[in-house]
Write an enzyme that holds these catalytic residues in place. Structure first.
Site, PDB file in Angstrom:
ATOM      1  N   CYS A  41      43.548 -29.353 -26.739  1.00 58.16           N
ATOM      2  CA  CYS A  41      42.427 -30.282 -26.591  1.00 58.16           C
ATOM      3  C   CYS A  41      41.247 -29.632 -25.885  1.00 58.16           C
ATOM      4  CB  CYS A  41      42.878 -31.530 -25.836  1.00 58.16           C
ATOM      5  SG  CYS A  41      41.534 -32.700 -25.605  1.00 58.16           S
ATOM      6  N   CYS A  46      39.759 -31.182 -29.101  1.00 56.79           N
ATOM      7  CA  CYS A  46      38.840 -32.306 -28.837  1.00 56.79           C
ATOM      8  C   CYS A  46      37.540 -31.909 -28.144  1.00 56.79           C
ATOM      9  CB  CYS A  46      39.499 -33.358 -27.939  1.00 56.79           C
ATOM     10  SG  CYS A  46      41.266 -33.357 -27.867  1.00 56.79           S
ATOM     11  N   LYS A  49      35.249 -29.454 -30.106  1.00 58.88           N
ATOM     12  CA  LYS A  49      34.879 -30.215 -31.322  1.00 58.88           C
ATOM     13  C   LYS A  49      33.777 -31.221 -31.015  1.00 58.88           C
ATOM     14  CE  LYS A  49      36.347 -33.942 -31.878  1.00 58.88           C
ATOM     15  NZ  LYS A  49      37.664 -34.365 -32.302  1.00 58.88           N
ATOM     16  N   TYR A 176      41.818 -36.436 -39.776  1.00 58.30           N
ATOM     17  CA  TYR A 176      40.892 -36.382 -38.644  1.00 58.30           C
ATOM     18  C   TYR A 176      40.040 -35.096 -38.677  1.00 58.30           C
ATOM     19  CZ  TYR A 176      43.433 -39.852 -35.658  1.00 58.30           C
ATOM     20  OH  TYR A 176      44.002 -40.961 -35.108  1.00 58.30           O
ATOM     21  N   GLU A 180      35.963 -34.569 -39.589  1.00 59.15           N
ATOM     22  CA  GLU A 180      35.126 -34.213 -38.439  1.00 59.15           C
ATOM     23  C   GLU A 180      34.391 -32.897 -38.700  1.00 59.15           C
ATOM     24  OE1 GLU A 180      37.531 -36.445 -34.803  1.00 59.15           O
ATOM     25  OE2 GLU A 180      37.867 -34.314 -35.075  1.00 59.15           O
ATOM     26  N   HIS A 434      22.521 -58.036 -25.544  1.00 60.66           N
ATOM     27  CA  HIS A 434      21.572 -57.986 -26.644  1.00 60.66           C
ATOM     28  C   HIS A 434      20.368 -57.133 -26.282  1.00 60.66           C
ATOM     29  CE1 HIS A 434      19.633 -59.427 -30.254  1.00 60.66           C
ATOM     30  NE2 HIS A 434      18.550 -59.649 -29.549  1.00 60.66           N
ATOM     31  N   GLU A 439      27.662 -56.256 -29.487  1.00 61.66           N
ATOM     32  CA  GLU A 439      27.633 -57.716 -29.368  1.00 61.66           C
ATOM     33  C   GLU A 439      28.258 -58.397 -30.584  1.00 61.66           C
ATOM     34  OE1 GLU A 439      23.717 -59.611 -29.344  1.00 61.66           O
ATOM     35  OE2 GLU A 439      22.866 -57.881 -30.361  1.00 61.66           O
TER      36      GLU A 439
END
Ligand code: NDP
Length: 449
Positions: A41, A46, A49, A176, A180, A434, A439
């Site tokens: 990772c 991760c 990446k 994945y 990516e 908002h 939301e």
């Protein structure tokens, strides 16, 4: 009686967490790492990446900036500069991990360790070390199918260190890593094609997210070839000639395989201790990460449960609490949220619509398909999509899926609600922030037929 209470093989996310916590709880802990402390990772997964994802996204941002009044001058991108900054950051993180282990009182061996018997490991220099318990946290490694010329293909391991930026890239696979990296190379200016053997990218994800991602990938210029396999790869003067199973031949600078990962158990000596392996080489464990040999444990990708860093960390932590904290803890594997850092990104928690129908019978589905505000002035023709699945018997929100800007940031919060069984009525009673995309999660009022 033993040199250490615990010997951890593999200093990635799971191993480091387990070692650190066990040591904090009073165990004498050693850890061995054959490559670099930090694991996949941090070193070649991760983290680098995500840095590449940020880098590639600037292309879109520069384009959209004009709608907000910015005039951007001449643009240029240096692959070498990106690699250099990324390497510097990874150095920093690697050093942090090393220090963390040291400060936690864990003894680190920077070499490969294999198992001699159930209480003995052998280091690469031949030194034997005994331990009461052994934890295998060796992770996984990219899998490449055995086709002619596969040695010319790269994987995520090499992609972070290429000397030259490949201008024509073929990505094989549609999981994945494939989606990516297809987006990364595309954003950075390469011509990208993706070859996938089935009918829709990202098998296992909700079908609406899959089809919307495929649509966006294509509109961003990625050529997606479905039902397509690669037969062979040959080196030629200007790059690599790829022959597809239907006979077409195309030329690329790089062929990137993202066809899954295999558990790192080969040559580890597990058979010397009687540790059983599954057919795919992974180590089966029980809920406390214990193998069939009572003093040998395994966490993370090598166990092939859920191959995600935060899951490995939870498993490592739970193992340490159970074995050294007098606190039996099993790492839960339900409602694990995850994200794909495609462009746009996807994030999800809970079952897909198809899975939910199978499990719950009747379900209520709420969807919202909208143009994010950021894209209005920029003129970008990209939409976001949110899906919420509710069990009508209990009103509990059982899943949330999103594709669109900031989806991972948004779903992380929603995952807390889903994991804790909050109801649709509780979502609806929450006041919206908002203007935001998030939301939508508290404003969805119409069920989809
Ligand atoms: P995935 O399992 O996600 O995807 C593998 C892809 O390769 C699938 O499309 C699969 O097709 C295809 N494939 C497998 N074998 C072959 C073959 N022999 N020939 C052609 N195609 C093949 O693996 P990845 O390598 O993308 O990633 C590994 C794991 O790492 C992920 O499962 C994930 O857990 C983790 N990861 C998580 C990330 C995140 O959290 N953002 C990022 C990167 C990785 P098919 O669908 O037909 O099986």
């Amino acid at each position: 009686m033993f040199d250490f209470d615990l010997f951890v093989i593999g200093a990635g996310s799971g191993g480091v967490r387990a070692g650190r916590i066990a040591s904090g709880l009073g165990a004498r802990v050693a850890i061995a790492e054959e490559y670099r402390v930090g694991g996949t990772c941090v070193i070649r997964g991760c983290v680098p990446k995500k840095l590449f994802v940020y880098a590639s996204h600037f292309a879109q941002d520069f384009e959209d900036a004009a709608g907000f009044g910015w005039q951007i001058g001449e643009r240029g991108f240096s692959w070498q500069a990106l690699i250099a900054s990324k390497d510097k950051e990874i150095e920093r993180l690697n050093a942090l991990y090393v220090t963390t282990l040291k400060n936690a009182g864990v003894t680190t061996f920077n070499e490969r360790a294999t198992i001699k018997d159930k209480n003995t490991v052998v280091l690469a220099d031949g030194k034997e070390i005994t331990a009461e318990k052994i934890l295998i946290a060796t992770g996984g490694t990219p899998f490449k199918p055995d086709i002619t010329g596969i040695e010319h293909a790269i994987t995520s391991n090499e992609a972070f260190h290429l000397d030259e930026f490949p201008k024509r890239v073929l990505v094989s696979g549609a999981g994945y890593i494939a989606v990516e990296f297809a987006a990364i190379f595309n954003g950075l200016g390469a011509n990208v094609e993706l070859a996938y053997r089935r009918d829709m990218v990202l098998r296992g994800f909700d079908d609406d997210l899959r089809s919307k991602l495929e649509h966006e990938m294509k509109s961003q210029g990625i050529k997606v070839h479905l039902h397509t396999q690669i037969d062979k790869i040959e080196k030629c003067e200007d790059g690599l000639n790829v022959t597809f199973h239907h006979g077409d031949v195309s030329q690329f600078d790089a062929v990137f395989y993202a066809t899954g990962r295999t558990p790192n158990t080969a040559g580890l000596g597990l058979e010397n201790a009687g540790v059983k392996l599954a057919a795919n080489g992974s180590i089966p464990v029980n809920e406390y990460s214990r193998t069939n040999v009572p003093n040998i444990f395994a966490v993370g990708d090598v166990t092939d449960r859920i191959a995600l860093t935060p899951v490995a960390i939870k498993e490592g932590h739970a193992f340490a609490l159970t074995e050294y904290g007098n606190n039996p803890t099993s790492a839960e594997h339900d409602n694990v949220a995850s994200a794909v850092f495609s462009q746009p990104p996807i994030a999800t928690v809970g079952p897909t619509e198809t899975e939910a129908k199978e499990k719950y019978g009747e379900i209520d589905v709420y969807v919202s398909d909208f143009k994010p505000m950021k894209y209005t002035l920029g003129g970008r023709d990209e939409r976001a999509f949110i899906k919420m699945i509710v069990d009508p018997k209990t009103d509990k929100v059982i899943a949330a899926h999103m594709i669109g800007p900031d989806a991972p940031e948004i779903i992380q919060g929603v995952a807390i609600a889903v994991k804790n069984g909050l109801t649709k009525a509780q979502f609806d009673s929450t006041v919206a922030i908002h203007p935001s995309s998030a939301e939508e999660f508290v404003l969805m009022s119409t069920k989809r037929d």
